[in-house]
Design a protein around this motif. Structure first.
Motif, short mmCIF file in Angstrom:
data_model
loop_
_atom_site.label_atom_id
_atom_site.label_comp_id
_atom_site.label_asym_id
_atom_site.label_seq_id
_atom_site.Cartn_x
_atom_site.Cartn_y
_atom_site.Cartn_z
N UNK A 81 21.54 10.05 2.18
CA UNK A 81 21.02 11.39 2.40
C UNK A 81 19.59 11.46 2.88
N UNK A 82 19.02 10.35 3.34
CA UNK A 82 17.64 10.38 3.82
C UNK A 82 17.51 11.31 5.01
N UNK A 83 16.54 12.21 4.96
CA UNK A 83 16.31 13.14 6.06
C UNK A 83 15.17 12.68 6.96
N UNK A 84 14.26 11.85 6.40
CA UNK A 84 13.11 11.36 7.17
C UNK A 84 13.07 9.85 7.10
N UNK A 85 12.70 9.24 8.23
CA UNK A 85 12.54 7.78 8.27
C UNK A 85 11.20 7.48 8.91
N UNK A 86 10.38 6.72 8.20
CA UNK A 86 9.04 6.40 8.67
C UNK A 86 8.92 4.89 8.80
N UNK B 143 -7.20 -1.50 12.09
CA UNK B 143 -6.95 -0.44 11.11
C UNK B 143 -6.56 -1.10 9.80
N UNK B 144 -7.00 -0.52 8.70
CA UNK B 144 -6.70 -1.09 7.38
C UNK B 144 -5.30 -0.72 6.92
N UNK B 145 -4.70 -1.64 6.15
CA UNK B 145 -3.35 -1.44 5.63
C UNK B 145 -3.22 -0.13 4.86
N UNK B 146 -4.23 0.21 4.05
CA UNK B 146 -4.14 1.42 3.23
C UNK B 146 -4.19 2.68 4.09
N UNK B 147 -4.83 2.60 5.27
CA UNK B 147 -4.87 3.76 6.15
C UNK B 147 -3.48 4.05 6.73
N UNK B 148 -2.77 2.99 7.12
CA UNK B 148 -1.42 3.16 7.63
C UNK B 148 -0.52 3.75 6.55
N UNK B 149 -0.60 3.18 5.35
CA UNK B 149 0.25 3.64 4.26
C UNK B 149 -0.03 5.09 3.88
N UNK C 7 0.82 -1.21 0.00
CA UNK C 7 0.00 0.00 0.00
C UNK C 7 0.85 1.26 0.00
N UNK C 8 2.00 1.21 0.70
CA UNK C 8 2.91 2.36 0.65
C UNK C 8 3.36 2.60 -0.78
N UNK C 9 3.75 1.52 -1.47
CA UNK C 9 4.14 1.65 -2.88
C UNK C 9 3.04 2.31 -3.69
N UNK C 10 1.82 1.84 -3.50
CA UNK C 10 0.68 2.37 -4.24
C UNK C 10 0.55 3.87 -4.05
N UNK C 11 0.67 4.33 -2.80
CA UNK C 11 0.52 5.76 -2.51
C UNK C 11 1.72 6.57 -2.99
N UNK C 12 2.90 5.97 -2.97
CA UNK C 12 4.08 6.66 -3.50
C UNK C 12 3.96 6.81 -5.02
N UNK C 13 3.46 5.80 -5.69
CA UNK C 13 3.27 5.88 -7.14
C UNK C 13 2.24 6.95 -7.49
N UNK C 14 1.18 7.02 -6.68
CA UNK C 14 0.11 7.99 -6.93
C UNK C 14 0.57 9.42 -6.71
N UNK C 15 1.49 9.61 -5.77
CA UNK C 15 1.92 10.96 -5.40
C UNK C 15 2.71 11.61 -6.53
N UNK D 188 2.70 8.30 4.06
CA UNK D 188 3.10 9.15 2.93
C UNK D 188 2.68 10.60 3.17
N UNK D 189 1.50 10.79 3.72
CA UNK D 189 1.02 12.14 4.03
C UNK D 189 1.93 12.81 5.06
N UNK D 190 2.35 12.06 6.05
CA UNK D 190 3.24 12.59 7.08
C UNK D 190 4.61 12.92 6.51
N UNK D 191 5.12 12.05 5.64
CA UNK D 191 6.43 12.29 5.04
C UNK D 191 6.45 13.58 4.23
N UNK D 192 5.34 13.89 3.58
CA UNK D 192 5.28 15.07 2.71
C UNK D 192 4.96 16.35 3.47
N UNK D 193 4.57 16.22 4.73
CA UNK D 193 4.27 17.40 5.54
C UNK D 193 5.57 18.06 6.01
N UNK D 194 5.50 19.33 6.26
CA UNK D 194 6.66 20.04 6.81
C UNK D 194 6.77 19.71 8.29
N UNK D 195 7.79 18.95 8.63
CA UNK D 195 7.95 18.50 10.01
C UNK D 195 9.22 19.08 10.61
#
Length: 239
Positions: free
Chosen positions: A125-130, A205-211, A16-24, A215-222
């Motif tokens: 060079x990864x700045x974020x790890x999820x 919780x569903x797998x797609x909700x976690x994924x 599901x993470x792959x799916x959302x990364x591809x969609x982004x 991805x949403x958290x990774x793309x947020x300004x943290x």
């Protein structure tokens, strides 16, 4: 350029993470890291396979270049080498003690391979790890599974990422490749909590909700931080 690295992409949440990364539209490339390649082809996807226990010694550049016969990955390689890309790493790598065969083998996968991937991602060079952890993760727990997840969380914090997101889902629902009797029984018993919208942090919780939450958290300004995201918070993020 924005690049995602992912380990555990063949698993329940990983797919599901792959799916959302591809969609982004934000990610230019998605690098799947594992011991074997996935039976998937996608424009953004670059797969690197090998013994993950030896990931620190991989010649990742050669592994990518060998798939780039017409030089289409030249900019990807250069961005990683020159540290000019924004890199986010995702790990849903994990197993069960039954599947692993022993506590030692389980720890080697759920802790050692995750930490090895994390250290390797940092060198790129990864700045974020999820990380997909688990509800109840605690390095001091008397339950070996929870203790391992807790130790993995603690060790990820020491690698030096700008941001570490520790996602702690409750019972995961989705289409697994393997049958797990205990989880099947628990999902039947607890599924009504979803319909009734009760007890967000303990209901399944569903797998797609976690994924999607990852991805949403990774793309947020943290800010520079370590953040624990509970199962209920993941559900709120995906409304």
């Amino acid at each position: 350029m924005k690049i995602a690295l992912i380990s555990g992409a063949s698993g329940l949440v990983g797919k599901e993470i792959l799916h959302h990364l591809f969609k982004s539209e934000d990610y230019d490339y998605v690098l799947s890291i594992g011991r074997r390649k996935l039976a998937i082809k996608q424009q953004k996807l670059v797969q690197i396979e090998g013994d993950m226990a030896k990931i620190a010694n991989w010649d990742w550049e050669e592994k990518v270049a060998s798939q780039s016969l017409s030089g289409e990955y030249f900019s990807l390689i250069e961005s990683l080498k020159e540290k000019t890309a924004e890199v986010h790493a995702f790990s849903s790598l994990g197993t069960t003690i039954n599947q692993a065969g022993s506590k030692e083998k389980f720890f080697a996968i759920d802790h050692d391979l995750v930490i090895g991937f994390g250290k390797w991602a940092k060198t790129l060079g990864a700045s974020k790890f999820l990380y997909v952890s688990a509800s109840g993760a605690d390095a001091k727990s008397s339950i070996f599974y929870s203790q391992t997840k807790g130790k993995t969380e603690e060790d990820l914090k020491t690698i030096g990422f700008e941001y570490v997101g520790l996602f702690r889902p409750s019972l995961l629902l989705g289409n697994r490749n393997e049958f797990r009797l205990g989880e099947q029984v628990a999902s039947i018993v607890m599924k009504p909590l979803i319909w009734l919208k009760l007890f967000k942090n303990i209901r399944p919780i569903y797998d797609y909700q976690v994924a999607k939450a990852m991805v949403k958290t990774a793309l947020a300004q943290k800010p520079n931080s370590v953040e624990i995201i509970s199962s209920g918070e993941m559900q709120d993020l995906t409304k």
